[in-house]
Design an enzyme around this catalytic site. Structure first.
Site, PDB file in Angstrom:
ATOM      1  NE  ARG A  50      92.290 -95.440  55.581  1.00 32.11           N
ATOM      2  CZ  ARG A  50      93.106 -96.493  55.543  1.00 32.11           C
ATOM      3  NH1 ARG A  50      92.834 -97.574  56.250  1.00 32.11           N
ATOM      4  NH2 ARG A  50      94.191 -96.488  54.806  1.00 32.11           N
ATOM      5  CE1 TYR A 103      82.071 -75.534  68.473  1.00 26.78           C
ATOM      6  CE2 TYR A 103      83.940 -76.903  67.876  1.00 26.78           C
ATOM      7  CZ  TYR A 103      82.647 -76.777  68.340  1.00 26.78           C
ATOM      8  OH  TYR A 103      81.940 -77.908  68.641  1.00 26.78           O
ATOM      9  CG  ASP A 175      85.146 -72.918  61.678  1.00 26.73           C
ATOM     10  OD1 ASP A 175      84.121 -72.987  60.962  1.00 26.73           O
ATOM     11  OD2 ASP A 175      85.250 -73.512  62.771  1.00 26.73           O
ATOM     12  CE  LYS A 200      77.574 -77.059  64.623  1.00 27.37           C
ATOM     13  NZ  LYS A 200      78.826 -76.381  64.833  1.00 27.37           N
TER      14      LYS A 200
HETATM   15  C1  LIG Z   1      80.006 -76.879  65.562  1.00 24.00           C
HETATM   16  C2  LIG Z   1      81.228 -76.195  65.078  1.00 24.00           C
HETATM   17  C3  LIG Z   1      82.396 -76.900  64.816  1.00 24.00           C
HETATM   18  C4  LIG Z   1      82.522 -78.382  65.097  1.00 24.00           C
HETATM   19  O1  LIG Z   1      81.602 -79.163  64.403  1.00 24.00           O
HETATM   20  P1  LIG Z   1      81.212 -80.621  64.935  1.00 24.00           P
HETATM   21  O2  LIG Z   1      80.606 -81.258  63.739  1.00 24.00           O
HETATM   22  O3  LIG Z   1      80.261 -80.439  66.076  1.00 24.00           O
HETATM   23  O4  LIG Z   1      82.480 -81.302  65.369  1.00 24.00           O
HETATM   24  C5  LIG Z   1      83.479 -76.203  64.324  1.00 24.00           C
HETATM   25  N1  LIG Z   1      83.425 -74.880  64.114  1.00 24.00           N
HETATM   26  C6  LIG Z   1      82.317 -74.170  64.348  1.00 24.00           C
HETATM   27  C7  LIG Z   1      82.313 -72.705  64.083  1.00 24.00           C
HETATM   28  C8  LIG Z   1      81.183 -74.786  64.853  1.00 24.00           C
HETATM   29  O5  LIG Z   1      80.088 -74.075  65.120  1.00 24.00           O
END
Ligand SMILES: *Cc1c(COP(=O)(O)O)cnc(C)c1O
Length: 384
Positions: A50, A103, A175, A200
């Site tokens: 883990r 988000y 973020d 992403k």
């Molecule tokens: C998609 C996204 C997230 C969350 O990511 P996941 O892997 O889908 O949980 C967080 N912040 C932003 C800006 C995003 O576009």
């Protein structure tokens, strides 16, 4: 070393791995210790599945090489990167300043889980810059930023926010998913913790969910501790896919950038479009900030159409051949998703009369993408 080189080499050590180019995928829970003495005082980084294996550490090291910071933890999704970072830094009675363009699920976490925990959230105008100082209370522990916001694309003045926050001992969390670790360097702009939805651009192929959290030296121990206390970890096959994606991230991003800018400019010339929100276009309200702080632009932006009926919008969206309609982004393929920012903000207004479409411009030929959308606009006009 330049980023292009780091993306290819960081987190790999072929000559400690039989000459094999990529790190092995270790499936592990139990790690065996040869002696009682080793069990009491572990000598290696590998202690329990883990807490990470050499597969995990390879991705952590590569992300730190590109994004910066003192260390990195890997989590199972972008959202868990957000929530783990916030849980690491906040406790009952604390106050959080959250950008109004965050988000959606980040907001939901603040409004539900953090609220139940006794953390108060105040949403602020993303363009507030140094004005954030007026909102900081004695109990404020974190200013959370998302720049640009992944729906409405306001670029935040991160250095000004960081100066005001640090003057009061407040941490700045970012973020950084839109820019990826390549196009914004958080630790050169005063950020303390940076999260990526690796889902992403790092993964880049629409097939895996994963998150990363990097932090500066002062903050990393809190992130490391919370990550362990919460039992966060990600599966080795997903981590391997992220490492594979990361190797080509630089070339993909350059293409997403160029195609995204070209496509956004084309949209600006269209009669059907009211305005485009793309930080790299001179028409963007914070274009100068983007030029000052960013090294590039990804393939995600929005366009607001002139008012149309829902029926006309459906006619356009339903029969698109190349643009898929769906959430997430950052893969090789183009996407479009309609959204109403008015429904998900509280500190600032949204009064554009037409619908907002968020585009992710993928790696297809631009002419094909333009033709696909052009046909969509024609279907829209035929109905309205
Ligand atoms: C998609 C996204 C997230 C969350 O990511 P996941 O892997 O889908 O949980 C967080 N912040 C932003 C800006 C995003 O576009």
């Amino acid at each position: 070393m330049k980023d292009e080189t780091k993306a290819v080499h960081a987190g790999r050590d072929p000559h400690n791995n039989h000459g094999i180019v990529n790190p092995p995928v270790y499936h592990a829970s139990t790690i065996l210790y040869p002696t009682y003495e080793d069990l009491k005082h572990p000598k290696t980084r590998v202690q329990y599945g883990r807490r990470g294996t050499p597969t995990t550490f390879a991705l952590e090291d590569a992300v730190v090489a590109l994004e910066g910071g003192h260390g990195c933890k890997i989590v199972p999704s972008g959202l868990s990167a957000v929530t783990t970072a916030l849980l690491a830094l906040l406790g009952s009675g604390d106050h959080l300043l959250m950008t109004d363009n965050a988000y959606g699920p980040t907001r939901t976490f603040c409004d539900t889980f953090l609220k139940r925990m006794g953390v108060e959230t105040t949403y602020y105008d993303p363009t507030i810059a140094g004005g954030i100082a007026d909102l900081i209370r004695d109990t404020t522990k974190v200013v959370f930023t998302e720049s640009p916001g992944s729906l409405t694309f306001e670029v935040q003045d991160i250095p000004a926010i960081a100066d005001a926050a640090h003057a009061r001992g407040v941490k700045v969390v970012l973020d950084n998913t839109w820019a990826s670790p390549l196009f914004f360097k958080p630790y050169e702009h005063g950020v303390d913790v940076s999260i990526q939805a690796a889902t992403k651009y790092i993964v880049g192929h629409a097939d895996t969910l994963l998150g990363t959290i990097t932090a500066n030296q002062e903050t990393f121990s809190a992130i490391h501790a919370a990550h362990g206390q919460l039992g966060q970890c990600a599966g080795p096959d997903d981590i391997y896919l992220a490492l594979r994606g990361l190797r080509t991230m630089d070339v993909r991003l350059k293409q997403h950038m160029q195609q995204g800018i070209d496509f956004a400019k084309w949209l600006e010339t269209r009669d059907e479009v009211d305005f485009v929100l793309h930080p790299a276009l001179p028409s963007h309200p914070q274009h100068d900030l983007w030029k000052r702080d960013f090294l590039g632009a990804s393939g995600l932006f929005s366009a607001v159409l002139k008012p149309v009926s829902d029926t006309a919008l459906s006619a356009m969206l339903d029969d698109l051949e190349l643009f898929g309609m769906g959430y997430s982004w950052g893969g090789f393929e183009s996407l479009v998703v309609p959204s109403d920012p008015a429904k998900i903000r509280t500190a600032t207004g949204w009064d554009a009369p037409g619908p907002l479409l968020r585009f992710h411009v993928g790696l297809e030929a631009l002419d094909d993408l333009k033709e696909d959308l052009d046909k969509g606009f024609q279907r829209m006009k035929a109905v309205s």
